[in-house]
Write a protein that holds these residues in place. Sequence first.
Motif, mmCIF file in Angstrom:
data_model
loop_
_atom_site.group_PDB
_atom_site.id
_atom_site.type_symbol
_atom_site.label_atom_id
_atom_site.label_comp_id
_atom_site.label_asym_id
_atom_site.label_seq_id
_atom_site.Cartn_x
_atom_site.Cartn_y
_atom_site.Cartn_z
ATOM 1 N N ASP A 517 -1.739 -57.041 -13.181
ATOM 2 C CA ASP A 517 -1.011 -57.563 -12.522
ATOM 3 C C ASP A 517 -1.819 -57.869 -11.266
ATOM 4 O OD1 ASP A 517 1.096 -59.685 -12.555
ATOM 5 O OD2 ASP A 517 2.160 -58.838 -11.710
ATOM 6 N N LYS A 518 -1.057 -59.235 -11.068
ATOM 7 C CA LYS A 518 -2.089 -59.644 -9.727
ATOM 8 C C LYS A 518 -2.096 -58.758 -8.174
ATOM 9 C CE LYS A 518 1.478 -63.315 -8.394
ATOM 10 N NZ LYS A 518 1.388 -64.819 -8.457
ATOM 11 N N SER A 519 -0.529 -57.921 -8.407
ATOM 12 C CA SER A 519 -0.046 -57.135 -7.657
ATOM 13 C C SER A 519 -0.417 -55.830 -7.699
ATOM 14 C CB SER A 519 0.919 -57.720 -7.478
ATOM 15 O OG SER A 519 2.032 -56.918 -8.368
ATOM 16 N N ALA A 520 -1.220 -55.505 -9.060
ATOM 17 C CA ALA A 520 -1.854 -54.646 -8.637
ATOM 18 C C ALA A 520 -2.383 -53.672 -7.597
ATOM 19 C CB ALA A 520 -2.122 -53.703 -9.500
ATOM 20 N N LYS A 521 -1.842 -52.218 -6.892
ATOM 21 C CA LYS A 521 -3.021 -51.688 -6.323
ATOM 22 C C LYS A 521 -4.020 -50.994 -6.283
ATOM 23 C CE LYS A 521 0.960 -49.424 -3.589
ATOM 24 N NZ LYS A 521 1.211 -48.112 -2.893
ATOM 25 N N THR A 622 1.872 -48.260 -27.209
ATOM 26 C CA THR A 622 1.688 -48.552 -26.780
ATOM 27 C C THR A 622 1.297 -49.010 -25.617
ATOM 28 O OG1 THR A 622 1.753 -45.543 -26.885
ATOM 29 C CG2 THR A 622 1.787 -46.624 -25.228
ATOM 30 N N ASP A 623 1.943 -49.725 -24.632
ATOM 31 C CA ASP A 623 0.901 -51.151 -23.736
ATOM 32 C C ASP A 623 1.544 -50.484 -22.604
ATOM 33 O OD1 ASP A 623 0.416 -52.044 -25.442
ATOM 34 O OD2 ASP A 623 2.002 -52.563 -26.876
ATOM 35 N N CYS A 624 0.958 -51.278 -21.544
ATOM 36 C CA CYS A 624 1.285 -50.563 -20.413
ATOM 37 C C CYS A 624 0.934 -51.558 -18.990
ATOM 38 C CB CYS A 624 0.235 -49.378 -19.713
ATOM 39 S SG CYS A 624 -0.454 -48.949 -17.899
ATOM 40 N N ILE A 625 1.985 -51.657 -18.517
ATOM 41 C CA ILE A 625 1.016 -52.501 -16.262
ATOM 42 C C ILE A 625 1.656 -51.453 -15.521
ATOM 43 C CG2 ILE A 625 4.111 -52.834 -16.522
ATOM 44 C CD1 ILE A 625 3.070 -55.548 -15.843
ATOM 45 N N ILE A 626 0.178 -52.380 -15.119
ATOM 46 C CA ILE A 626 0.195 -52.317 -13.509
ATOM 47 C C ILE A 626 0.411 -53.306 -11.914
ATOM 48 C CG2 ILE A 626 -1.549 -51.143 -11.703
ATOM 49 C CD1 ILE A 626 -3.574 -50.282 -14.289
ATOM 50 N N THR A 627 1.875 -53.290 -11.732
ATOM 51 C CA THR A 627 2.207 -54.042 -10.142
ATOM 52 C C THR A 627 2.605 -52.869 -9.695
ATOM 53 O OG1 THR A 627 3.296 -56.273 -10.402
ATOM 54 C CG2 THR A 627 3.929 -54.715 -12.002
ATOM 55 N N GLU A 628 2.868 -53.991 -8.540
ATOM 56 C CA GLU A 628 4.088 -53.710 -6.927
ATOM 57 C C GLU A 628 5.467 -54.666 -7.351
ATOM 58 O OE1 GLU A 628 3.293 -50.379 -5.909
ATOM 59 O OE2 GLU A 628 2.262 -50.217 -6.920
ATOM 60 N N ASN A 629 4.708 -55.482 -8.439
ATOM 61 C CA ASN A 629 6.576 -56.470 -8.144
ATOM 62 C C ASN A 629 7.440 -55.591 -8.960
ATOM 63 O OD1 ASN A 629 7.843 -58.604 -8.964
ATOM 64 N ND2 ASN A 629 6.659 -59.983 -8.224
ATOM 65 N N HIS A 647 5.041 -48.103 -17.023
ATOM 66 C CA HIS A 647 4.890 -49.024 -15.763
ATOM 67 C C HIS A 647 4.313 -47.852 -14.761
ATOM 68 C CE1 HIS A 647 6.515 -50.294 -11.712
ATOM 69 N NE2 HIS A 647 4.833 -50.998 -11.953
ATOM 70 N N ASN A 648 2.804 -48.356 -14.340
ATOM 71 C CA ASN A 648 2.136 -47.696 -13.834
ATOM 72 C C ASN A 648 1.698 -46.189 -14.034
ATOM 73 O OD1 ASN A 648 1.804 -49.782 -11.914
ATOM 74 N ND2 ASN A 648 3.233 -49.447 -10.637
ATOM 75 N N ALA A 649 1.277 -46.290 -15.230
ATOM 76 C CA ALA A 649 0.684 -45.079 -15.546
ATOM 77 C C ALA A 649 0.210 -45.026 -16.671
ATOM 78 C CB ALA A 649 2.733 -44.541 -15.996
ATOM 79 N N SER A 650 -0.882 -44.040 -16.911
ATOM 80 C CA SER A 650 -1.866 -44.078 -18.226
ATOM 81 C C SER A 650 -0.989 -44.088 -19.743
ATOM 82 C CB SER A 650 -2.912 -42.976 -18.297
ATOM 83 O OG SER A 650 -3.259 -43.420 -19.001
ATOM 84 N N THR A 651 -2.018 -44.746 -20.816
ATOM 85 C CA THR A 651 -1.248 -45.016 -21.758
ATOM 86 C C THR A 651 -1.831 -43.911 -22.671
ATOM 87 O OG1 THR A 651 -3.240 -45.524 -23.102
ATOM 88 C CG2 THR A 651 -1.573 -47.835 -22.092
ATOM 89 N N ARG A 652 -2.189 -43.066 -21.688
ATOM 90 C CA ARG A 652 -2.071 -41.342 -22.689
ATOM 91 C C ARG A 652 -1.596 -40.361 -22.271
ATOM 92 N NH1 ARG A 652 -4.927 -39.251 -25.136
ATOM 93 N NH2 ARG A 652 -6.290 -37.063 -24.376
ATOM 94 N N PHE A 653 -0.260 -41.076 -21.394
ATOM 95 C CA PHE A 653 0.727 -40.027 -21.826
ATOM 96 C C PHE A 653 1.782 -39.956 -23.052
ATOM 97 C CE2 PHE A 653 0.446 -40.239 -16.934
ATOM 98 C CZ PHE A 653 0.433 -38.581 -16.629
ATOM 99 N N CYS A 654 1.549 -40.980 -23.478
ATOM 100 C CA CYS A 654 1.820 -41.139 -24.704
ATOM 101 C C CYS A 654 1.394 -40.176 -26.066
ATOM 102 C CB CYS A 654 2.205 -42.415 -25.809
ATOM 103 S SG CYS A 654 2.873 -42.702 -27.143
ATOM 104 N N ASP A 655 2.474 -39.083 -25.945
ATOM 105 C CA ASP A 655 1.928 -37.739 -26.975
ATOM 106 C C ASP A 655 3.308 -36.774 -26.643
ATOM 107 O OD1 ASP A 655 -0.168 -35.817 -27.683
ATOM 108 O OD2 ASP A 655 0.822 -34.642 -26.089
ATOM 109 N N GLY A 656 3.595 -36.519 -27.799
ATOM 110 C CA GLY A 656 4.584 -35.114 -27.597
ATOM 111 C C GLY A 656 4.298 -33.859 -26.800
#
Length: 718
Positions: A517-521, A622-629, A647-656
Motif C-alpha cells: 500500500d502507499k503507506s507501507a514502510k 495466502t495473500d498479504c498486505i503491507i501498510t501502516e494504515n 498484515h505486514n508479514a511474509s506469506t511464507r509464514f503460512c505453514d503448519g
Amino acid sequence: MDPSRAFVTNVKRLIVKVGTAVVTRGDGRLAVGRLGALCEQLKELNSQGYEIVLVTSGAVGLGLQRLRYRKLVNSSLADLQNAQFELDGKACAAVGQSSLMALYDTLFSQLDVTSSQYLVTDTEFRDTSFRKQLSETVKSLLSLKVIPIFNENDAVSTRRAPYEDSSGIFWDNDSLAGLLAMELKADLLVMLSDVEGLYSGPPSDPNSKLIHTYIKEKHQCEITFGDKSRLGRGGMTAKVNAAVCAAYAGIPSVITSGYATDNIIKVLQGKCVGTLFHRDAHLWTLVKELGVREMAVTARECSRRLQAMNSEGRRKILLDIADALEANESLIKIENEADVTAAQDDGYEKSLISRLSLKPGKISGLAKSIRVLADMEDPIGQVLKRTELADGLILEKTSSPLGVLLVVFESRPDALVQIASLAVKSGNGLLLKGGKEAKRSNAILHKVITSAIPENIGEKLIGLVASREDIPNLLKLDDVIDLVIPRGSNKLVTQIKNSTKIPVLGHADGICHVYVDKSAKVDMAKQIVRDAKIDYPAACNAMETLLLHKDLSSNGLLNELVSDLRHEGVTLYGGPRASSLLNIPETCSFHHEYSSMACTIEIVDDVQAAINHIHQHGSSHTDCIITENHEVAETFLHGVDSAAVFHNASTRFCDGARFGLGAEVGISTSRIHARGPVGVEGLLTTRWILRGSGQVVDGDKGVIYTHKDLPLQTPLYI
C-alpha cells in the motif's frame, strides 16, 4: 493411458454396436444429434486409418413411431376414441430399416464417407460359403474405407425372444456384433448403451457402482441386471453375454455410453471409460484391486488398535520415529542424493529438484517437529461438548479419527515424514503414494518410520503404494478410504478430484499475492517482498504476484522493490500497467504459479482494486498486505476471501509448523472441513456418546428433556 487399456495401441479393426436406446429418444423419435455425433467419431477414426464395422439397432423403434403416425392418419373417429392398438414388430422393422439406413447414408455423405448395408439373419450364418463370402466382401469394402452397416433383419427373422429361444447362432444385434467381431477377426468390440457401462446393480440404484473391468469369476454371480432395453430386444444382459464371448475369443470389448460425443475415441486413446472385458483380466486386475484393498483394510484395522492405545503409547511411537530418523540420517541422505542425481540427469526443472532435496539440517528439523507434535495435547477422544438431555441421560460430542487417509504427493520426501507423524498423532491409517522422482527417498523414509511402530499396532498402519498404476484402483475404494489429500501440481489435484467419490482435501494452485500500500514502510516492504519470493520459491506459499499502489511510482519505493528483486535474480513479468511503466515483458496470465525465481508485478489504484484483482486471479491460498494504515489493513484482512490473509508479514509464514500445528498434511483452499494449513485437527471428525441409565423413548411420553449444557471433563480412558 490406463495400463489395463494398453491393448488399444494394436487396434486396427473395430466393431461398433449402437443400441436402440442410443439411436432413439424416449418418445421413439430418432436421436439425430447423437447419431450425428456417432457418425462424426466414425469419420474421424476412418480418416485415421481404422477399419470400422457398424452394427446398429433402432429399426423397430423408428418403424414403430412411423407406423403409429400412419395408423392415426388412417383411423376413423371411432378408432381414435379407442386408441389402444398394437403394431406388428416385423412390420415396424420393415418400415424402420429403410428409414434408418437413409439417415445413416445422409449423415455419412455429409462427412464424405461411404457406407454400405447388410441385413442378415442367423439362418444365413449356418452356411459356410455365405460366411466366407461375407468376410471377403467386408474386407474389400474396408480396404476402400467404406463403413459396412449391419442390422439383424427382424422383418423376416423367425427368432423368438432371446430368453425363450437361444439355440441359434445369434438372436439380437448385440450377439450379432459379438459374432461379427469373431468372424471378421476384429481387434476391438465397442458396444454403446444408454448408461456408462456395466454396474453392480441397476444403474438407478444409488448403491450400484460402475465396474471398470469385468472379471467373470468375480462378477458373474454378483451382478443384478435391470430391465431389458426400452425398445430393443437385448438390454444389458445381451451386451454382457456378447462382450464375454468376444473377450474370451481374444477380442477385447468395452461397453460404454453412446450419449457422450467422444467415448469411442476415448476408448481408443486408452482412457478408462465404460466397462472393459478382456480374457486376461482375471490375471491382473483382480490381483491389483485385492492388493490395494487389502492395504486399505489392513491400515484401518491397525488404526483401530492405535486409537485404543492410551495417549502415552501414541506419544512414545512419535518419539521413537523421531529417534529413528536421526539414527538413520546418513542412510537417508545417500538414498536422497541418488534421487537428486537421477532427477538432474533426467533434466527435471530446478524447482522440482529443490523440493526433492533433503538439505542439511532437514532431518534434524523434521525430528524436532515430530517431538513438538508428540508433546502436544492428545486430540483423540476429547470431549468437545457435554449436554444433559434428560435426568441421568448425558450426551457427549467427542473428537475422533477420520479412519484411513490416502495422500498422493509429488517431489517432496519430507512431506512423507510430516504426513506419517500426523497420521499417528490423529490415530488414522495412512496410504502414501509419492512421485517416482523420490522413489528411493520415500522407500527408506517409510522403512525407517514403520520400523518404529510396535508390533501390537502393526507396521501396515502406514502403507507405501509402489506403483502409479494402483492409484485408479485406490480412488475407487470409497468404502474403505475416508479422505484423499493430493499434494502437487494443479494437474494432479484436478485429475484426482475428477476420478473419485472419496472427499478430496487440498489446493490446486498457490498463487499468493503481496500488496504494498502507499503507506507501507520502505524497509519493511523490501524485507517482506524479498522473503516472500526468494526464501523458498518452489513452496506453494511463495509470492507469485506483487501488487503495488499507483502512488509508489512517485515516492521511489516501486523502483526500489523492482531493483531488489532483479538484484536477487528474480525474472519479472508485468500486467498491462506495470509492463508499460517498467518496460518488462507482459505476462500471458495473472493466474500462473511460477514455483521459481520469477513473479508478476501489476499496478493497482487502491486496496479495493487489489482485493478485486486477488479474487479474480488468485487461488484463495495466502495473500498479504503491507501498510501502516490500520483502516486499510482491516479492509484487506476482512475483504480478501483466502485461506490465510496476513498484515505486514511474509506469506511464507503460512505453514503448519510455523503455525504451531507441529506439522501439516497440506494447505487446503476448500471451504468445507478444513482450511489453510491442515494439522491434526483437520484429520479428525466427531462422534456422539450417550450415557444413560435405562431410558427409553416410548413416544417421548415419560421423558422430560432438559438440554442443559454441562462442564467439559476429560474422558477416563485417556
